[in-house]
Scaffold this motif. Structure first.
Motif, PDB file in Angstrom:
ATOM      1  N   ALA A 186       0.830  -1.203   0.000  1.00  0.00           N
ATOM      2  CA  ALA A 186       0.000   0.000   0.000  1.00  0.00           C
ATOM      3  C   ALA A 186       0.867   1.257   0.000  1.00  0.00           C
ATOM      4  O   ALA A 186       0.540   2.257  -0.651  1.00  0.00           O
ATOM      5  N   ALA A 187       1.989   1.220   0.716  1.00  0.00           N
ATOM      6  CA  ALA A 187       2.881   2.379   0.774  1.00  0.00           C
ATOM      7  C   ALA A 187       3.491   2.656  -0.605  1.00  0.00           C
ATOM      8  O   ALA A 187       3.580   3.813  -1.037  1.00  0.00           O
ATOM      9  N   ARG A 188       3.901   1.585  -1.300  1.00  0.00           N
ATOM     10  CA  ARG A 188       4.462   1.763  -2.647  1.00  0.00           C
ATOM     11  C   ARG A 188       3.417   2.331  -3.600  1.00  0.00           C
ATOM     12  O   ARG A 188       3.729   3.184  -4.449  1.00  0.00           O
ATOM     13  N   ARG A 192       3.538   5.902  -5.727  1.00  0.00           N
ATOM     14  CA  ARG A 192       3.364   5.985  -7.178  1.00  0.00           C
ATOM     15  C   ARG A 192       2.270   6.987  -7.531  1.00  0.00           C
ATOM     16  O   ARG A 192       2.416   7.788  -8.458  1.00  0.00           O
ATOM     17  N   GLN A 193       1.162   6.936  -6.801  1.00  0.00           N
ATOM     18  CA  GLN A 193       0.047   7.835  -7.085  1.00  0.00           C
ATOM     19  C   GLN A 193       0.425   9.287  -6.818  1.00  0.00           C
ATOM     20  O   GLN A 193       0.092  10.180  -7.602  1.00  0.00           O
ATOM     21  N   ALA A 194       1.139   9.518  -5.724  1.00  0.00           N
ATOM     22  CA  ALA A 194       1.532  10.889  -5.373  1.00  0.00           C
ATOM     23  C   ALA A 194       2.468  11.474  -6.419  1.00  0.00           C
ATOM     24  O   ALA A 194       2.349  12.644  -6.803  1.00  0.00           O
ATOM     25  N   ASN A 195       3.396  10.661  -6.913  1.00  0.00           N
ATOM     26  CA  ASN A 195       4.346  11.162  -7.897  1.00  0.00           C
ATOM     27  C   ASN A 195       3.745  11.290  -9.270  1.00  0.00           C
ATOM     28  O   ASN A 195       4.179  12.133 -10.063  1.00  0.00           O
TER      29      ASN A 195
END
Length: 199
Positions: A186-188, A192-195
């Motif tokens: 979930a952290a990965r 990815r979504q934030a970037n």
């Protein structure tokens, strides 16, 4: 004035004239520091490497180079390992810490290049912090900057492969048990979504 005295004076006058002429020639030949002709020295320094012919063109053609010359000595076909290993010594000590790995002064990775001068035999790898920590402990080093990490990894892999074959053993490798696998996933995903939004 007798004949001998006259002859002596003529000889002295001739010597004086010769010395004066020699001084003039030396002055004419002596260049000043700012006007010295360095073209010959520059031509010598900037000659191409290799064996130049009279026209200054390098006789050695890159296409004629043997493939084995592009490899390191450790890559020779009859060798069992890339590096030379000696595991006959017991672990030493350095600043109160045990030392399990020592790299000799010439134990380094070869600069592999193609005939076009491009780097070859290279790979991008991920080096986990735990592995860095473990290798640092092998050197008895206080900082990761105190040892060549990449060369150490290759040396250890080279040695491990040799030992496994020598001892006829099979090394089975599995991932560490992860109780937080879903949270890491979930952290990965969140990263990815934030970037992707920023781009």
């Amino acid at each position: 004035m007798n004949a001998d005295e006259n002859k002596q004076r003529v000889e002295q006058a001739g010597e004086t004239q010769a010395l004066a002429a020699g001084r003039k020639q030396r002055k004419a030949r002596k260049p000043s520091a700012g006007r010295r002709d360095l073209s010959a020295a520059v031509a010598q320094v900037h000659q191409p490497r290799g064996t130049p012919n009279p026209e200054g063109v390098c006789e050695v053609d890159v296409r004629d180079l043997k493939v084995w010359l592009l490899l390191a000595a450790g890559d020779a076909p009859k060798r069992k390992t890339f590096f030379d290993h000696d595991d006959s010594q017991r672990a030493g000590m350095k600043h109160g810490k045990p030392v399990f790995l020592v790299l000799g002064p010439k134990a380094a990775l070869h600069d592999y290049r193609t005939k076009k001068g491009q780097r070859s035999q290279r790979s991008m790898i991920t080096i986990p912090p735990k592995l860095r920590e473990s290798i640092q402990a092998c050197f008895g080093a206080d900082s990761p900057r105190d040892f060549p990490l990449t060369t150490a990894i290759i040396a250890l892999a080279d040695y491990a492969a040799f030992v496994l074959k020598r001892d006829n053993k099979c090394l089975q490798v599995d991932a560490a048990e992860d109780r937080f696998a879903e949270k890491r996933k979930a952290a990965r995903k969140l990263i990815r979504q934030a970037n992707s939004k920023r781009s």
